[in-house]
Design a protein around this motif. Structure first.
Motif, PDB file in Angstrom:
ATOM      1  N   SER A  89      -9.523 -15.094  14.982  1.00  0.00           N
ATOM      2  CA  SER A  89     -10.972 -14.423  14.976  1.00  0.00           C
ATOM      3  C   SER A  89     -11.556 -14.641  15.994  1.00  0.00           C
ATOM      4  O   SER A  89     -12.811 -14.466  16.213  1.00  0.00           O
ATOM      5  N   ARG A  90     -11.356 -15.777  16.790  1.00  0.00           N
ATOM      6  CA  ARG A  90     -11.946 -16.056  18.049  1.00  0.00           C
ATOM      7  C   ARG A  90     -11.498 -15.528  19.664  1.00  0.00           C
ATOM      8  O   ARG A  90     -11.877 -15.757  20.600  1.00  0.00           O
ATOM      9  N   ILE A  91     -10.719 -14.627  19.280  1.00  0.00           N
ATOM     10  CA  ILE A  91      -9.901 -13.789  20.513  1.00  0.00           C
ATOM     11  C   ILE A  91     -10.385 -12.477  20.347  1.00  0.00           C
ATOM     12  O   ILE A  91      -9.819 -11.712  19.776  1.00  0.00           O
ATOM     13  N   PRO A  92     -11.181 -12.362  21.475  1.00  0.00           N
ATOM     14  CA  PRO A  92     -11.749 -10.712  21.689  1.00  0.00           C
ATOM     15  C   PRO A  92     -10.567 -10.063  22.501  1.00  0.00           C
ATOM     16  O   PRO A  92     -10.352 -10.591  23.637  1.00  0.00           O
ATOM     17  N   LEU A  93     -10.068  -8.914  22.125  1.00  0.00           N
ATOM     18  CA  LEU A  93      -8.953  -8.453  22.881  1.00  0.00           C
ATOM     19  C   LEU A  93      -9.523  -7.566  23.969  1.00  0.00           C
ATOM     20  O   LEU A  93      -8.883  -7.173  25.035  1.00  0.00           O
ATOM     21  N   ARG A  94     -11.180  -7.250  24.042  1.00  0.00           N
ATOM     22  CA  ARG A  94     -11.763  -6.852  25.004  1.00  0.00           C
ATOM     23  C   ARG A  94     -11.522  -7.617  26.493  1.00  0.00           C
ATOM     24  O   ARG A  94     -11.476  -7.433  27.610  1.00  0.00           O
ATOM     25  N   PRO A 100      -6.561  -9.036  32.613  1.00  0.00           N
ATOM     26  CA  PRO A 100      -4.996  -8.965  31.882  1.00  0.00           C
ATOM     27  C   PRO A 100      -4.132  -9.898  32.455  1.00  0.00           C
ATOM     28  O   PRO A 100      -3.066  -9.973  31.856  1.00  0.00           O
ATOM     29  N   MET A 101      -4.569 -10.638  33.433  1.00  0.00           N
ATOM     30  CA  MET A 101      -3.625 -11.809  33.916  1.00  0.00           C
ATOM     31  C   MET A 101      -3.459 -12.844  33.160  1.00  0.00           C
ATOM     32  O   MET A 101      -2.359 -13.694  32.999  1.00  0.00           O
ATOM     33  N   GLY A 261      -4.434 -10.846  11.281  1.00  0.00           N
ATOM     34  CA  GLY A 261      -5.573 -10.513  10.635  1.00  0.00           C
ATOM     35  C   GLY A 261      -6.925 -10.985  11.164  1.00  0.00           C
ATOM     36  O   GLY A 261      -8.072 -10.307  11.249  1.00  0.00           O
ATOM     37  N   GLY A 262      -6.900 -12.094  11.703  1.00  0.00           N
ATOM     38  CA  GLY A 262      -8.094 -12.659  12.332  1.00  0.00           C
ATOM     39  C   GLY A 262      -8.579 -12.023  13.577  1.00  0.00           C
ATOM     40  O   GLY A 262      -9.546 -11.879  14.008  1.00  0.00           O
ATOM     41  N   MET A 263      -7.224 -11.665  14.280  1.00  0.00           N
ATOM     42  CA  MET A 263      -7.530 -10.987  15.657  1.00  0.00           C
ATOM     43  C   MET A 263      -8.244  -9.700  15.191  1.00  0.00           C
ATOM     44  O   MET A 263      -9.261  -9.160  16.011  1.00  0.00           O
TER      45      MET A 263
END
Length: 417
Positions: A89-94, A100-101, A261-263
């Motif tokens: 839940s602390r990892i923003p995919l943006r 991207p590296m 789920g968190g992500m």
């Protein structure tokens, strides 16, 4: 304890049972030792938890069955699920879209760790392929749980801390998916490409579905409930526990489902939200139980001289491979080479995820399982404690801790650490 039970058998009444008493006392001692170790040495509390579990395991404490099963397995999976749900839940995919590296760095260090450990064990030490490959998957997993406790104890914040947590979480994702699938193939004499892909697809598919349902349920709850409410904390723990049981029952990976789920929840609810204080206390108790359980089980391994060289080789190659992998992926990632070195050091701990994967291999193959366990268990135990120390040193050397290395003994009116 058994002699006392026999003596008092006439007066004993049914209750929760002596294992409950033993575990309660063990956790009480672990809590005390962890606190005192942190207060007087500056080492993370997880080292104290692991020491207590180690002594209990070496003394013959039989409160945890191996391979993991029943309530012990569920509690370990529940503790990991809560830790990984919080990490996800602390990892923003943006962030990966803008940098991207970081993903390249994650894949590089994970792939290099797997192949370096596998090649060393199989080519140099003549370990059979059926044993070397599972051990390489065990070595692949870092420990967000240990790193999270180190970060909490040192009150660390900064780019090294953030990147180490993200890379450790992603390595856990790869290890859980591949390890659960590899356990299904361990006893199959001939493996085709479809045989390899199908178990991975099942594990990922079930975990994604359970994780998505968990994220959607919590997203709906957060629309009407305050994140700081104790009822929100109870709802979250109950839903994660239900998801843990369902994912494991359907053939998925419970910790992997919680991580996904968190992500997903982070994407559905991008606004920052603090974990409820009540959830923090419950999570800390489950995490401590998880560390004690891991060290208790791992300490019961068959510690023999011939195995020591293999364990040492696995640990040294794993540490070197993660350092090289993080360094290779560091180009263009926005971090300095010095920061990359401390990131790799912070990723050195192994703990519950590695133990769960090893347990799956032992349960899947009665013939190869003991050979895997006799190397994996000592390595996990050593890297749960030594890895926590290395991660602490890395965070301090990176200058991201707001707490001094060795706290002074408490004076009157001081706040305990």
């Amino acid at each position: 304890m058994n002699e006392i039970t026999t003596f008092w058998a006439e007066w004993l009444r049914p209750s929760a049972g002596l294992p409950t008493v033993q575990w309660s006392l063990l956790l009480a001692v672990a809590s005390l030792v962890g606190y005192l170790l942190r207060r007087y040495s500056g080492l993370p509390k997880v080292v104290g938890y692991s020491l207590v579990g180690t002594f209990a395991g070496l003394a013959g404490f039989n409160g945890a069955l191996w391979p993991l099963q029943g309530i012990g397995l569920f509690l370990l999976e529940l503790g990991m699920s809560i830790v990984l749900f919080e990490a996800g839940s602390r990892i923003p995919l943006r962030w990966f879209r803008h940098n991207p590296m970081v993903l390249v760095q994650s894949v590089a260090e994970s792939a290099l760790t797997y192949y370096a450990v596998y090649w060393t064990l199989h080519a140099l030490l003549d370990v059979p392929t059926g044993v070397a490959s599972p051990l390489a998957l065990v070595a692949l997993a870092a420990s967000p749980a240990v790193l999270g406790r180190v970060v909490a104890d040192t009150r660390a914040a900064g780019p090294v801390t953030d990147r180490a947590l993200v890379l450790a979480t992603l390595s856990s994702l790869y290890a859980l998916a591949l390890g659960s699938a590899r356990a299904e193939l361990l006893n199959r004499p001939q493996i085709t490409l479809m045989d390899t892909i199908y178990p991975v697809a099942v594990v990922l598919g079930v975990s994604v579905v359970v994780g998505a349902l968990l994220a959607l349920a919590l997203r709906l709850a957060l629309r009407v409930m305050s994140p700081a409410s104790e009822n929100t904390a109870m709802l979250l723990i109950a839903l994660v526990a239900a998801g843990t049981a369902v994912a494991a029952h359907l053939g998925g990976s419970a910790p992997l489902a919680a991580l996904l789920g968190g992500m997903l929840l982070k994407q559905l609810n991008p606004r920052p939200w603090a974990w409820p204080r009540q959830l923090g206390s419950a999570s800390s108790l489950l995490t401590m139980l998880m560390f004690v359980l891991v060290s208790t089980v791992a300490a019961q391994a068959d510690w023999t001289g011939p195995v020591a060289g293999t364990v040492a080789a696995l640990i040294l190659v794993r540490v070197a491979a993660k350092a090289v992998g993080v360094g290779l992926g560091n180009i263009g990632s926005g971090a300095s080479w010095r920061q990359a070195l401390w990131v790799s050091g912070a990723m050195s701990p192994m703990s519950s995820i590695a133990l769960l994967i090893a347990s799956q291999f032992v349960a899947a193959s009665p013939s190869l399982g003991p050979q895997i366990a006799q190397v994996a268990l000592p390595a996990i135990l050593l890297m749960e404690m030594l890895g926590a120390v290395v991660a602490t040193v890395a965070i301090y050397r990176a200058g991201e801790s707001s707490r001094p290395w060795t706290p002074q003994p408490l004076a009157a009116g001081d706040t305990p650490p």
